[in-house]
Design a protein around this motif. Structure first.
Motif, mmCIF file in Angstrom:
data_model
loop_
_atom_site.group_PDB
_atom_site.id
_atom_site.type_symbol
_atom_site.label_atom_id
_atom_site.label_comp_id
_atom_site.label_asym_id
_atom_site.label_seq_id
_atom_site.Cartn_x
_atom_site.Cartn_y
_atom_site.Cartn_z
ATOM 1 N N PRO A 1 -5.473 71.202 68.915
ATOM 2 C CA PRO A 1 -6.246 70.191 68.216
ATOM 3 C C PRO A 1 -5.364 68.749 67.958
ATOM 4 O O PRO A 1 -5.995 67.735 67.926
ATOM 5 N N LEU A 2 -4.114 68.834 67.624
ATOM 6 C CA LEU A 2 -3.451 67.854 67.255
ATOM 7 C C LEU A 2 -3.097 67.049 68.484
ATOM 8 O O LEU A 2 -3.189 65.651 68.499
ATOM 9 N N LEU A 3 -2.915 67.581 69.701
ATOM 10 C CA LEU A 3 -2.620 66.931 70.912
ATOM 11 C C LEU A 3 -3.886 66.232 71.472
ATOM 12 O O LEU A 3 -3.845 65.210 71.842
ATOM 13 N N ALA A 4 -5.109 67.076 71.012
ATOM 14 C CA ALA A 4 -6.309 66.320 71.467
ATOM 15 C C ALA A 4 -6.724 65.191 70.723
ATOM 16 O O ALA A 4 -7.134 63.923 71.172
ATOM 17 N N ALA B 1 -9.814 47.767 44.754
ATOM 18 C CA ALA B 1 -10.836 48.020 43.748
ATOM 19 C C ALA B 1 -11.996 48.743 44.572
ATOM 20 O O ALA B 1 -12.910 48.419 44.153
ATOM 21 N N TRP B 2 -11.932 49.308 46.037
ATOM 22 C CA TRP B 2 -12.639 50.267 46.414
ATOM 23 C C TRP B 2 -12.221 51.410 46.429
ATOM 24 O O TRP B 2 -10.932 51.688 46.357
ATOM 25 N N SER B 3 -13.100 52.299 46.335
ATOM 26 C CA SER B 3 -12.302 53.704 46.465
ATOM 27 C C SER B 3 -13.519 54.825 47.328
ATOM 28 O O SER B 3 -14.582 54.369 47.600
ATOM 29 N N MET B 4 -12.803 55.959 47.884
ATOM 30 C CA MET B 4 -13.679 56.854 48.683
ATOM 31 C C MET B 4 -13.442 58.299 48.074
ATOM 32 O O MET B 4 -12.338 58.467 47.172
ATOM 33 N N VAL B 5 -13.841 59.350 48.566
ATOM 34 C CA VAL B 5 -13.760 60.664 48.454
ATOM 35 C C VAL B 5 -13.812 61.432 49.694
ATOM 36 O O VAL B 5 -14.770 61.315 50.486
ATOM 37 N N ILE B 6 -12.444 61.970 49.754
ATOM 38 C CA ILE B 6 -12.190 62.323 51.269
ATOM 39 C C ILE B 6 -11.633 63.722 51.065
ATOM 40 O O ILE B 6 -10.930 64.090 50.602
ATOM 41 N N PRO B 7 -12.164 64.398 52.186
ATOM 42 C CA PRO B 7 -11.556 65.716 52.335
ATOM 43 C C PRO B 7 -10.455 65.888 53.395
ATOM 44 O O PRO B 7 -10.711 65.733 54.617
ATOM 45 N N TRP B 8 -9.458 65.611 52.994
ATOM 46 C CA TRP B 8 -7.960 65.593 53.725
ATOM 47 C C TRP B 8 -7.502 66.879 54.046
ATOM 48 O O TRP B 8 -7.913 67.985 53.510
ATOM 49 N N ILE B 9 -6.940 67.085 55.171
ATOM 50 C CA ILE B 9 -6.164 68.203 55.769
ATOM 51 C C ILE B 9 -4.814 68.071 55.957
ATOM 52 O O ILE B 9 -4.390 66.751 56.551
ATOM 53 N N GLY B 10 -4.077 68.908 55.417
ATOM 54 C CA GLY B 10 -2.651 68.625 55.531
ATOM 55 C C GLY B 10 -1.768 69.731 54.750
ATOM 56 O O GLY B 10 -2.391 70.811 54.502
ATOM 57 N N ILE B 11 -0.538 69.358 54.403
ATOM 58 C CA ILE B 11 0.448 70.380 53.710
ATOM 59 C C ILE B 11 0.793 69.517 52.564
ATOM 60 O O ILE B 11 1.080 68.481 52.572
ATOM 61 N N GLY C 1 -12.237 67.905 58.719
ATOM 62 C CA GLY C 1 -12.162 69.181 59.472
ATOM 63 C C GLY C 1 -11.538 68.802 60.903
ATOM 64 O O GLY C 1 -11.685 69.443 61.851
ATOM 65 N N ARG C 2 -11.306 67.524 60.997
ATOM 66 C CA ARG C 2 -10.693 66.870 62.349
ATOM 67 C C ARG C 2 -9.339 66.469 62.216
ATOM 68 O O ARG C 2 -9.015 65.881 61.003
ATOM 69 N N ALA C 3 -8.767 66.291 63.380
ATOM 70 C CA ALA C 3 -7.371 65.688 63.321
ATOM 71 C C ALA C 3 -7.548 64.206 62.984
ATOM 72 O O ALA C 3 -8.550 63.545 63.216
ATOM 73 N N LEU C 4 -6.472 63.505 62.390
ATOM 74 C CA LEU C 4 -6.567 62.428 61.997
ATOM 75 C C LEU C 4 -7.043 61.318 63.007
ATOM 76 O O LEU C 4 -6.149 61.237 64.242
ATOM 77 N N ASP D 1 -21.732 57.232 65.156
ATOM 78 C CA ASP D 1 -22.563 57.044 63.969
ATOM 79 C C ASP D 1 -22.958 58.355 63.524
ATOM 80 O O ASP D 1 -23.259 58.584 62.240
ATOM 81 N N SER D 2 -22.656 59.654 64.294
ATOM 82 C CA SER D 2 -23.138 60.615 64.123
ATOM 83 C C SER D 2 -22.408 61.786 63.315
ATOM 84 O O SER D 2 -22.741 62.749 63.224
ATOM 85 N N GLY D 3 -21.452 61.200 62.829
ATOM 86 C CA GLY D 3 -20.511 62.316 61.995
ATOM 87 C C GLY D 3 -19.291 62.710 62.707
ATOM 88 O O GLY D 3 -18.867 61.886 63.711
ATOM 89 N N PRO D 4 -18.688 63.443 61.871
ATOM 90 C CA PRO D 4 -16.983 63.687 62.395
ATOM 91 C C PRO D 4 -17.085 64.043 63.906
ATOM 92 O O PRO D 4 -17.809 64.610 64.595
ATOM 93 N N SER D 5 -15.930 63.406 64.509
ATOM 94 C CA SER D 5 -15.626 63.821 65.837
ATOM 95 C C SER D 5 -14.236 63.878 66.169
ATOM 96 O O SER D 5 -13.588 63.855 65.177
ATOM 97 N N GLY D 6 -13.845 64.282 67.434
ATOM 98 C CA GLY D 6 -12.468 64.378 67.690
ATOM 99 C C GLY D 6 -12.289 65.891 67.409
ATOM 100 O O GLY D 6 -12.845 66.806 67.259
ATOM 101 N N ALA D 7 -10.927 66.171 67.427
ATOM 102 C CA ALA D 7 -10.546 67.626 67.621
ATOM 103 C C ALA D 7 -10.714 68.384 66.343
ATOM 104 O O ALA D 7 -10.092 67.884 65.270
ATOM 105 N N VAL D 8 -11.305 69.588 66.431
ATOM 106 C CA VAL D 8 -11.418 70.327 65.329
ATOM 107 C C VAL D 8 -10.161 71.023 64.740
ATOM 108 O O VAL D 8 -9.193 71.467 65.507
#
Ligand code: MTE
Length: 327
Positions: free
Chosen positions: A35-38, A145-155, A218-221, A52-59
């Motif tokens: 996935p990281l290579l992709a 002064a803007w903010s988001m709520v993000i599901p990150w993946i990492g260590i 759920g996708r690579a950065l 527009d359609s939501g998360p894309s890229g490597a799972v």
């Protein structure tokens, strides 16, 4: 401004190709590398304008860590990947998504240097290998002064740093990010002292909330979010979250950082989210929350919380410090 000097790498620090290829084989077996290579294939997908359609890229498979889950509404994938700050690709919020397509985040190595017993050059796969990827939902508060709520993946950053056995002289850790003028059109402009660099005190870096992220939703950065490896320090303003890290160095003295050099009265070394200390040009007591279908233009304003809502976890790191002087 003084140019930042990167020390030359000794030949002995470089992973021999045969060892590197063996590790790649091992990681491919784990299903981690693919996935990281992709994600590095910038020929389409997320690297340009986001779909527009939501998360894309490597799972990117990860184990959910619910300890710090924010229960707030998530920012949409589209907003998180199209409204960015990554000045190496331009200073407009849409520039990173528009201009990061040429950037190649694979293969990737990180140089580790300074006051540690284990130093050298490590492939991304080496850095990740002993760890299980975790998903954590964090609030992400930008100094603007803007903010988001993000599901990150990492260590956890600290777990990774411990492997290098920092010595007692390691009081700070500095992060330098990639500098590739051929792939990053924003580097042609002197808006910051390149390469972008940030730093943390060692106890901040070791705090379990601090993350080295390799993915989101759920996708690579995507490139515009800091592929393949970035910092996420949720109790600090977003600019502490250095993207596309190529060097980690343990320092005895407080390192200089790009934003602090650019505007010392506006961007302090600590940069803890603090509603009581305004930016000289705007209030920090509230923020525009870009979440759900709110979009960036119509985002509602909410009150900013001390340490971005993580005070119970991190306030003790700053016991006895004047947080107005140390902004
Ligand atoms: N890292 C690099 N290398 N270059 C940058 O310009 N911008 C910072 C930070 N990391 C930046 C960077 C700023 S100002 C913010 S607010 C966050 O990245 C934005 O992260 P995001 O685009 O994923 O929301």
């Amino acid at each position: 401004m003084k140019p930042y000097r990167v020390a030359p790498i000794a030949g002995s620090d470089i992973t021999p190709e045969s060892v590197y290829l063996q590790r790649r084989g091992f990681l491919r077996g784990l299903g981690l590398l693919a996935p990281l290579l992709a994600s590095g294939c910038s020929s389409g997908g997320d690297a340009g304008a986001p779909a527009d359609s939501g998360p894309s890229g490597a799972v990117l498979p990860a184990t959910r860590n619910s300890r710090w889950d924010s229960k707030e509404e998530l920012t949409s994938w589209r907003d998180a990947t199209s409204y960015n700050n990554y000045y190496e690709f331009g200073t407009g919020k849409g520039d990173p998504a528009r201009h990061a397509g040429r950037f190649q985040p694979q293969p990737w190595t990180v140089e580790v240097a300074g006051h540690a017993e284990v130093i050298g050059r490590f492939s991304l796969e080496d850095l990740l290998k002993p760890h299980t990827l975790e998903e954590r939902i964090y609030r992400h508060r930008c100094v603007e002064a803007w903010s988001m709520v993000i599901p990150w993946i990492g260590i956890p950053l600290g777990e990774c740093l411990k492997r290098f056995k920092p010595t007692s002289r390691a009081k700070y850790v500095a992060f330098t990010t990639v500098n590739r003028p051929q792939e990053m059109p924003g580097l042609a402009y002197d808006v910051l002292d390149w390469p972008y660099r940030e730093a943390l005190r060692i106890d901040e870096a070791m705090h379990p909330l601090a993350m080295l992220a390799v993915g989101l939703y759920g996708r690579a950065l995507p490139n515009q979010n800091g592929a393949p490896l970035r910092l996420v320090v949720p109790w600090k303003y977003g600019f502490k979250g250095a993207k596309s890290i190529v060097r980690i160095e343990f320092w005895e003295n407080q390192p200089s950082t790009s934003w602090n050099i650019a505007g010392p009265s506006e961007y302090g070394f600590y940069s803890n989210v603090n509603p009581a200390v305004d930016h000289p040009r705007w209030t920090q007591s509230s923020e525009r929350r870009i979440a759900g279908s709110g979009g960036s233009l119509f985002a509602k304003r909410i009150a900013t919380l001390p340490f971005n809502g993580y005070a119970d976890e991190v306030a003790s790191l700053y016991a006895g410090m004047n947080l107005r002087a140390n902004y």
